[in-house]
Scaffold this motif. Structure first.
Motif, mmCIF file in Angstrom:
data_model
loop_
_atom_site.group_PDB
_atom_site.id
_atom_site.type_symbol
_atom_site.label_atom_id
_atom_site.label_comp_id
_atom_site.label_asym_id
_atom_site.label_seq_id
_atom_site.Cartn_x
_atom_site.Cartn_y
_atom_site.Cartn_z
ATOM 1 N N ALA B 125 81.618 -7.998 -23.275
ATOM 2 C CA ALA B 125 82.722 -8.512 -22.461
ATOM 3 C C ALA B 125 83.471 -7.361 -21.802
ATOM 4 C CB ALA B 125 83.668 -9.327 -23.343
ATOM 5 N N PHE B 126 83.659 -6.293 -22.547
ATOM 6 C CA PHE B 126 84.356 -5.133 -21.986
ATOM 7 C C PHE B 126 83.517 -4.475 -20.887
ATOM 8 C CE2 PHE B 126 84.844 -0.442 -22.204
ATOM 9 C CZ PHE B 126 86.018 -0.385 -21.457
ATOM 10 N N ALA B 129 83.804 -6.472 -17.792
ATOM 11 C CA ALA B 129 85.100 -6.268 -17.126
ATOM 12 C C ALA B 129 85.135 -4.908 -16.433
ATOM 13 C CB ALA B 129 86.223 -6.364 -18.153
ATOM 14 N N THR B 130 84.518 -3.915 -17.075
ATOM 15 C CA THR B 130 84.501 -2.554 -16.523
ATOM 16 C C THR B 130 83.810 -2.517 -15.163
ATOM 17 O OG1 THR B 130 84.449 -1.631 -18.733
ATOM 18 C CG2 THR B 130 83.703 -0.192 -16.967
ATOM 19 N N TYR B 131 82.665 -3.183 -15.082
ATOM 20 C CA TYR B 131 81.866 -3.096 -13.843
ATOM 21 C C TYR B 131 82.075 -4.316 -12.943
ATOM 22 C CZ TYR B 131 79.697 0.885 -16.056
ATOM 23 O OH TYR B 131 79.498 2.098 -16.665
#
Lengths: 542, 271
Positions: B125-126, B129-131
């Protein structure tokens, strides 16, 4: 700052809380939780009652508390100057993998680190606010905001100092002597101390307190006072709101300065074709690093296997903690004058307490060149073709020798300043330093080998760590007191048979303490021999 | 030999191809390295390195311990700054436009490190969100299934084995369909099944147009997997080109008959 970084902060916070809850489900976690909650509470209640009734000591007034908090904050702000060559922010390997290689700007990563520090500070503030509310009935909101803003200020100021240092390094300022900031700081502090003593007289603390009350002192300490006033405010308006606004403004200024410095450093690196200068400065912060040839001369002496183990730990100490050891040496030399003259207004018991705390708690936590520093190499040590007692003795020798040297320096600097009637008593302590430290480090290592645990907490509310630390302190104090009492009792018994001779008392006590220390080393060897701690199951720091 | 591998499950990563033969449309260099050097103090770890990797190519980065492989990959990933020289990733200069360059990049380090306290799914999930991966769930589900991590999705990172952590690291790097993938010793800790899944996925991604660099000491794997070879010795480029031509060139001169022989012949001679 990108949304993903906020998401990561939230996920990490939730993950930390989840880990703590999971810890509570195990028996060990539950026991440590109970210890970390109840034992400090019992000690606090006991001390509170003792100080109020038996000892008849007055509780510190708000003015005294404020002055000491301000001075503490000044010290915390100046401390990073000693380690100015360290990077402004430390990135863990997982942060390097996901964040440094990810599509985030340098500014976003700085903000992420600051927000991360802020969330940790908020947690600490929450704990302190609850504790002070239940203990003193203090205004919890002010304690919360005070802690949050103060911790953030300390983090921002240290990052700013380190960024400024990096910029100076890139501009080739101080290029000939990387430790120049530490020396400058030491000289400035020495000069200030001399000026204070010359202007106000009395002890150093008294002179410092007198200076704080002068208009110049008031002006210079005003930024620091803002944070303390927020913490101690007992009304929402005007105290809390006005001082908070001032403290927030200071933090914002520091944040903007930090971001500016960081961007200048970034652009400097573009213009600067090589990071050599900076790398050299970053890597050469260790004053005591020596050539390997000088060190290997120690190798031929094997001493039944103890020699190579001691050699390895000595090399490690020289290379990894050279500056820290130098700092401790300087502190030991200055310790005598500080305790004898600087704190002359304080009772002898307080001054002895400071020295004992330093010897029993501060030094052993710094000198981890033993089993505690080898948490992930225990299997390798067990695989060596050496006797367990040789390994145990070899592992313990380095911190024992280094600690003893520092303590002897401290005793020497203290003895020089005492009158003839007092220094004999202190001189009699000198032979006890070595066996006492051997006993102390044997207890530290024995406890560690029995219940191996991380040396640093993994977060703000790592109750497993705090519970274990309390358990460790209690065990250490109990065993040390017991051994010293038994040794002294043996000395008293034998001296009573020799016409109460002081020499016989000291000699017998020394022998008994040395025997106890040797027994403790043997027990450590036994625990090491029987322990089974594969390196991969040891709790790893976050 | 490469055709002997069974097709992996669908990775969900698709880049348009010119034909059924799997020749990618993107043939322009995705990785351009020009005169890159890196100094640590007085020692030069990477020395004036230049090479290009086009879409569809898998470059094997080979060299002895301390040859500068990891430093090179870290410079390409934007973790370490080159002392001199420039790096372009998918057309973006890594120094002038680092965020755009890193958006096209997937990096898997030699020892995968995950965030303690976060589950496998939270890592994905992170990464999403990062990309900025919209509706990442189907892709994440597919990657978890491919990498046999389905039953580990709610497991905390600290409870995973080395191989499992490596798989999570790979899943996070694959999630945003990167044009450039950098693998540093990616097979460490993986079981035979994991190795096969990973090598197959690399072939698939390359066929779909990704540029891949893989650093490895396993020369047989490099020989089987890579289309191109870059051999480093003491930070310097000593051989670079199509794998067949590098090995063939050495074989013609009588020095070697396979990659292993080439490696020993070149490194023994000091380049």
């Amino acid at each position: 700052m990108e949304l993903a970084l906020f998401q990561l902060l939230a996920l990490r916070l939730r993950g930390g809380l989840r880990t703590r809850l999971q810890q509570l489900l195990s028996v060990r976690g539950l026991v440590y939780f109970c210890i970390s909650c109840f034992v400090p509470l019992i000690i606090w209640i006991g001390l509170h009652r003792l100080s109020a009734s038996t000892l008849n000591l007055s509780i510190a007034t708000s003015v005294q508390l404020e002055t000491f908090m301000v001075l503490g904050l000044v010290a915390a702000t100046l401390l990073p100057l000693l380690t100015a060559s360290s990077p402004a922010f430390h990135y863990s390997p997982e942060e390097v993998q996901f964040l440094r290689a990810g599509p985030f700007s340098r500014q976003s990563l700085v903000l992420y680190k600051i927000f991360s520090a802020a969330s940790g500070a908020a947690l600490t503030g929450l704990i302190l606010a609850s504790a002070t509310f239940f203990a003193h009935g203090r205004f919890p909101t002010s304690v919360f905001f005070g802690t949050l803003l103060t911790l953030l200020f300390v983090r921002l100021s240290s990052a700013t100092v380190r960024s400024a240092w990096r910029l100076f390094a890139q501009m080739r300022l101080f290029s000939s002597l990387p430790q120049v900031s530490s020396l400058l700081l030491a000289c400035t502090l020495g000069l200030l101390a001399w000026l204070l003593l010359a202007s106000f007289g009395g002890s150093l603390v008294e002179a410092l307190l007198a200076f704080c009350e002068t208009p110049t002192g008031e002006f210079l300490l005003l930024p620091f006072k803002a944070f303390v006033r927020v913490t101690l405010a007992d009304r929402m308006f005007p105290d809390l709101i006005l001082w908070s606004a001032f403290a927030v403004a200071i933090n914002l200024f520091l944040l903007l300065l930090l971001l500016r410095l960081d961007s200048v450093i970034d652009s400097c690196m573009e213009d600067e074709p090589s990071e050599n200068r900076s790398s050299e400065l970053q890597s050469s912060g260790d004053l005591l690093v020596s050539s390997s040839a000088a060190v290997t001369q120690l190798l031929p002496y094997r001493f039944g296997g103890v020699g190579p183990i001691v050699w390895r730990q000595l090399v490690r100490a020289r290379r990894s903690a050279g500056t820290a050891l130098l700092g401790l040496t300087v502190l030991a030399i200055l310790g005598g004058p500080i305790l004898v003259q600087g704190l002359s207004g304080y009772p002898a018991l307080t001054r002895i307490g400071i020295a004992v705390t330093f010897a029993i708690f501060v030094l052993p936590k710094t000198m981890t060149f033993d089993f505690r520093g080898d948490a992930t190499s225990l299997s390798w040590l067990k695989g060596l073709p050496l006797r367990a007692d040789s390994i145990a003795l070899g592992q313990l020798m380095t911190p024992v020798i280094l600690t003893s040297c520092i303590e002897l320096l401290f005793l020497g600097s203290t003895i020089c300043l005492l009158d003839e009637s007092s220094y004999h008593k202190l001189l009699a302590l000198v032979p006890f330093v070595l066996p006492f430290n051997l006993l102390l480090y044997s207890i530290e290592n024995g406890t560690f080998l029995l219940v191996p645990f991380r040396v640093m907490p993994t977060g703000r509310i790592d109750f497993e760590f705090f519970g274990r630390s309390v358990f460790e302190v209690l065990t250490k104090m109990l065993l040390l007191s017991l051994m010293i009492a038994v040794s002294a009792r043996a000395g008293r018994l034998v001296s009573s048979m020799a016409n109460e001779s002081a020499f016989v008392f000291y000699a017998t006590t020394w022998l008994a303490l040395s025997f106890a220390a040797a027994l403790a080393v043997w027990i450590v060897a036994l625990i090491f021999k029987r322990s089974e701690h594969p390196s991969d199951v040891l709790p790893q720091p976050e | 030999m490469r055709d002997n591998y069974p097709s992996p499950p669908d990775s969900g990563i698709r880049i348009p191809c010119d034909s059924d033969r799997g020749i990618p449309r993107i043939l322009v260099p995705q990785i351009v390295v020009e005169g890159v050097s890196k100094n640590y103090g007085a020692s030069r770890v990477v020395d004036n390195l230049s090479f290009e990797v086009a879409g569809g190519q898998i470059l094997g980065l080979v060299g002895q311990n301390g040859a500068g492989k990891t430093t090179t990959l870290q410079m390409l990933a934007g973790i370490t700054r080159p002392t001199t020289g420039s790096v372009r990733i998918a057309g973006h200069d890594l120094r002038k436009s680092p965020i755009n360059a890193k958006k096209s990049l997937g990096y898997i380090p030699d020892s995968p490190r995950l965030f303690t306290g976060l589950t496998v799914w939270e890592h994905l999930a992170f990464a999403a969100a990062t990309y900025g991966v919209e509706d990442f769930r189907p892709k994440a589900e597919s990657l978890l299934a491919q990498l046999e991590l389905n039953d580990k999705r709610n497991e905390l990172a600290q409870n995973l084995s080395l191989g499992m952590r490596q798989k999570v690291s790979i899943a996070c790097a694959y999630l945003h369909n990167p044009k450039v993938l950098l693998f540093d010793e990616p097979l460490t800790g993986l079981d035979p099944n994991g190795i096969r899944i990973l090598t197959d996925s690399m072939r698939r991604l390359a066929a779909e147009g990704a540029s891949i660099i893989i650093s490895s000491h396993l020369l047989k794997v490099v020989e089987d997997l890579c289309t191109d070879l870059l051999l480093l010795n003491n930070g310097k480029r000593v051989a670079f080109g199509r794998l067949e031509s590098v090995v063939g060139g050495c074989a013609a001169s009588g020095a070697a008959s396979g990659l292993e022989d080439v490696f020993f012949a070149i490194t023994r001679d000091g380049g």
